[in-house]
Design a protein around this motif. Structure first.
Motif, PDB file in Angstrom:
ATOM      1  N   ILE A  82       0.873  -1.173   0.000  1.00 40.31           N
ATOM      2  CA  ILE A  82       0.000   0.000   0.000  1.00 40.31           C
ATOM      3  C   ILE A  82       0.908   1.221   0.000  1.00 40.31           C
ATOM      4  O   ILE A  82       1.741   1.383   0.888  1.00 40.31           O
ATOM      5  CB  ILE A  82      -0.925   0.026   1.224  1.00 40.31           C
ATOM      6  CG1 ILE A  82      -1.828  -1.209   1.236  1.00 40.31           C
ATOM      7  CG2 ILE A  82      -1.771   1.300   1.229  1.00 40.31           C
ATOM      8  CD1 ILE A  82      -2.708  -1.329   2.470  1.00 40.31           C
ATOM      9  N   TYR A  83       0.749   2.044  -1.014  1.00 40.83           N
ATOM     10  CA  TYR A  83       1.540   3.264  -1.133  1.00 40.83           C
ATOM     11  C   TYR A  83       0.838   4.374  -0.362  1.00 40.83           C
ATOM     12  O   TYR A  83      -0.340   4.619  -0.563  1.00 40.83           O
ATOM     13  CB  TYR A  83       1.717   3.645  -2.605  1.00 40.83           C
ATOM     14  CG  TYR A  83       2.481   2.597  -3.372  1.00 40.83           C
ATOM     15  CD1 TYR A  83       3.869   2.611  -3.408  1.00 40.83           C
ATOM     16  CD2 TYR A  83       1.814   1.572  -4.040  1.00 40.83           C
ATOM     17  CE1 TYR A  83       4.581   1.646  -4.097  1.00 40.83           C
ATOM     18  CE2 TYR A  83       2.515   0.600  -4.733  1.00 40.83           C
ATOM     19  CZ  TYR A  83       3.893   0.641  -4.764  1.00 40.83           C
ATOM     20  OH  TYR A  83       4.596  -0.318  -5.446  1.00 40.83           O
ATOM     21  N   MET A  84       1.592   5.025   0.518  1.00 39.60           N
ATOM     22  CA  MET A  84       1.033   6.069   1.373  1.00 39.60           C
ATOM     23  C   MET A  84       1.527   7.439   0.939  1.00 39.60           C
ATOM     24  O   MET A  84       2.729   7.632   0.739  1.00 39.60           O
ATOM     25  CB  MET A  84       1.466   5.850   2.822  1.00 39.60           C
ATOM     26  CG  MET A  84       1.096   4.520   3.392  1.00 39.60           C
ATOM     27  SD  MET A  84      -0.650   4.478   3.786  1.00 39.60           S
ATOM     28  CE  MET A  84      -0.747   2.897   4.572  1.00 39.60           C
ATOM     29  N   ILE A  85       0.597   8.378   0.831  1.00 34.78           N
ATOM     30  CA  ILE A  85       0.938   9.772   0.563  1.00 34.78           C
ATOM     31  C   ILE A  85       0.391  10.588   1.720  1.00 34.78           C
ATOM     32  O   ILE A  85      -0.803  10.525   2.012  1.00 34.78           O
ATOM     33  CB  ILE A  85       0.319  10.268  -0.761  1.00 34.78           C
ATOM     34  CG1 ILE A  85       0.824   9.436  -1.935  1.00 34.78           C
ATOM     35  CG2 ILE A  85       0.622  11.753  -0.968  1.00 34.78           C
ATOM     36  CD1 ILE A  85       0.107   9.731  -3.244  1.00 34.78           C
ATOM     37  N   VAL A  86       1.267  11.330   2.378  1.00 32.79           N
ATOM     38  CA  VAL A  86       0.852  12.199   3.468  1.00 32.79           C
ATOM     39  C   VAL A  86       0.602  13.589   2.900  1.00 32.79           C
ATOM     40  O   VAL A  86       1.417  14.111   2.144  1.00 32.79           O
ATOM     41  CB  VAL A  86       1.935  12.267   4.568  1.00 32.79           C
ATOM     42  CG1 VAL A  86       1.600  13.336   5.603  1.00 32.79           C
ATOM     43  CG2 VAL A  86       2.103  10.917   5.230  1.00 32.79           C
ATOM     44  N   VAL A  87      -0.532  14.163   3.266  1.00 37.74           N
ATOM     45  CA  VAL A  87      -0.877  15.522   2.860  1.00 37.74           C
ATOM     46  C   VAL A  87      -1.210  16.291   4.136  1.00 37.74           C
ATOM     47  O   VAL A  87      -1.984  15.813   4.963  1.00 37.74           O
ATOM     48  CB  VAL A  87      -2.087  15.532   1.910  1.00 37.74           C
ATOM     49  CG1 VAL A  87      -2.442  16.946   1.510  1.00 37.74           C
ATOM     50  CG2 VAL A  87      -1.806  14.691   0.673  1.00 37.74           C
ATOM     51  N   THR A  88      -0.591  17.454   4.287  1.00 38.64           N
ATOM     52  CA  THR A  88      -0.830  18.222   5.505  1.00 38.64           C
ATOM     53  C   THR A  88      -0.711  19.714   5.259  1.00 38.64           C
ATOM     54  O   THR A  88      -0.040  20.133   4.322  1.00 38.64           O
ATOM     55  CB  THR A  88       0.158  17.803   6.619  1.00 38.64           C
ATOM     56  OG1 THR A  88      -0.150  18.518   7.815  1.00 38.64           O
ATOM     57  CG2 THR A  88       1.595  18.071   6.226  1.00 38.64           C
ATOM     58  N   GLY A  89      -1.350  20.459   6.099  1.00 40.05           N
ATOM     59  CA  GLY A  89      -1.213  21.904   6.080  1.00 40.05           C
ATOM     60  C   GLY A  89      -0.143  22.364   7.048  1.00 40.05           C
ATOM     61  O   GLY A  89       0.134  23.551   7.162  1.00 40.05           O
ATOM     62  N   TYR A  90       0.480  21.414   7.754  1.00 36.81           N
ATOM     63  CA  TYR A  90       1.489  21.735   8.756  1.00 36.81           C
ATOM     64  C   TYR A  90       2.886  21.500   8.214  1.00 36.81           C
ATOM     65  O   TYR A  90       3.256  20.379   7.906  1.00 36.81           O
ATOM     66  CB  TYR A  90       1.277  20.892  10.028  1.00 36.81           C
ATOM     67  CG  TYR A  90      -0.045  21.168  10.664  1.00 36.81           C
ATOM     68  CD1 TYR A  90      -0.221  22.268  11.488  1.00 36.81           C
ATOM     69  CD2 TYR A  90      -1.133  20.341  10.419  1.00 36.81           C
ATOM     70  CE1 TYR A  90      -1.455  22.535  12.063  1.00 36.81           C
ATOM     71  CE2 TYR A  90      -2.373  20.598  10.990  1.00 36.81           C
ATOM     72  CZ  TYR A  90      -2.516  21.692  11.805  1.00 36.81           C
ATOM     73  OH  TYR A  90      -3.728  21.950  12.363  1.00 36.81           O
ATOM     74  N   ASP A  91       3.648  22.564   8.101  1.00 38.27           N
ATOM     75  CA  ASP A  91       5.002  22.500   7.577  1.00 38.27           C
ATOM     76  C   ASP A  91       5.974  22.287   8.739  1.00 38.27           C
ATOM     77  O   ASP A  91       6.805  23.132   9.038  1.00 38.27           O
ATOM     78  CB  ASP A  91       5.310  23.804   6.827  1.00 38.27           C
ATOM     79  CG  ASP A  91       6.628  23.744   6.079  1.00 38.27           C
ATOM     80  OD1 ASP A  91       7.230  22.662   6.029  1.00 38.27           O
ATOM     81  OD2 ASP A  91       7.051  24.788   5.573  1.00 38.27           O
ATOM     82  N   GLU A  92       5.829  21.153   9.421  1.00 38.20           N
ATOM     83  CA  GLU A  92       6.677  20.860  10.572  1.00 38.20           C
ATOM     84  C   GLU A  92       7.611  19.711  10.244  1.00 38.20           C
ATOM     85  O   GLU A  92       7.170  18.651   9.805  1.00 38.20           O
ATOM     86  CB  GLU A  92       5.824  20.506  11.792  1.00 38.20           C
ATOM     87  CG  GLU A  92       5.068  21.707  12.314  1.00 38.20           C
ATOM     88  CD  GLU A  92       4.466  21.466  13.678  1.00 38.20           C
ATOM     89  OE1 GLU A  92       5.036  20.680  14.458  1.00 38.20           O
ATOM     90  OE2 GLU A  92       3.422  22.070  13.948  1.00 38.20           O
ATOM     91  N   PHE A  93       8.890  19.934  10.484  1.00 42.30           N
ATOM     92  CA  PHE A  93       9.905  18.951  10.142  1.00 42.30           C
ATOM     93  C   PHE A  93       9.680  17.633  10.878  1.00 42.30           C
ATOM     94  O   PHE A  93       9.924  16.566  10.328  1.00 42.30           O
ATOM     95  CB  PHE A  93      11.294  19.510  10.436  1.00 42.30           C
ATOM     96  CG  PHE A  93      12.395  18.610   9.980  1.00 42.30           C
ATOM     97  CD1 PHE A  93      12.584  18.357   8.627  1.00 42.30           C
ATOM     98  CD2 PHE A  93      13.234  17.994  10.895  1.00 42.30           C
ATOM     99  CE1 PHE A  93      13.594  17.513   8.194  1.00 42.30           C
ATOM    100  CE2 PHE A  93      14.248  17.155  10.471  1.00 42.30           C
ATOM    101  CZ  PHE A  93      14.443  16.917   9.115  1.00 42.30           C
TER     102      PHE A  93
END
Length: 145
Positions: A82-93
């Motif tokens: 299963i290929y996972m793509i993370v999408v977020t509005g948080y630009d936290e390292f």
């Protein structure tokens, strides 16, 4: 060749609708298998629907996106990546670091650039169909972003 099945997980209904309406899934040989509005639902739907790709927001109720990814990976059958793509509005390292530890396929910031998103989906579809491009190509494409 079968279409890649996609599970979308985001707690905002408008964003889920945006994925459906603003991106040409058929062009990339994909179909939306289902949606989830919290991390626990995403884990349950992943078990039930057996998606090829999961697009996961990080900031979700019940289980955050990274916890949900970990749970999905722990229960996924070994013969079905299963290929996972993370999408977020948080630009936290720290989020990016954890996503890398979980070996997600990509980490994208909102608002989504659908041209970049399309490149990511195309690369995953090619990988899942055994048409893998050299790692140097993938790295150079990632660095262009």
């Amino acid at each position: 060749m079968n279409n890649c099945r996609v599970l979308l997980a985001d707690d905002e209904a408008a964003i889920l609708e945006g994925y459906k309406l603003l991106f040409d899934w058929e062009k990339y040989q994909c179909e939306i298998a289902g949606t989830a509005m919290d991390g626990q639902e995403a884990v349950e739907k992943a078990r039930e629907l057996k998606p090829d790709i999961v697009i996961m927001d990080i900031n979700l109720p019940k289980l955050n996106g990274l916890e949900a990814i970990r749970a999905i990976q722990d229960t996924a059958p070994g013969d079905h990546p299963i290929y996972m793509i993370v999408v977020t509005g948080y630009d936290e390292f720290s989020y990016c670091q954890e996503a890398l530890r979980l070996r997600v396929s990509d980490f994208l910031l909102k608002p989504i650039d659908f041209d970049v998103f399309g490149e990511v989906i195309q690369g995953i579809v090619q990988k899942s169909n055994g048409e893998s491009k050299p790692a140097a190509w993938y790295l150079s494409e990632t660095l262009k972003r």
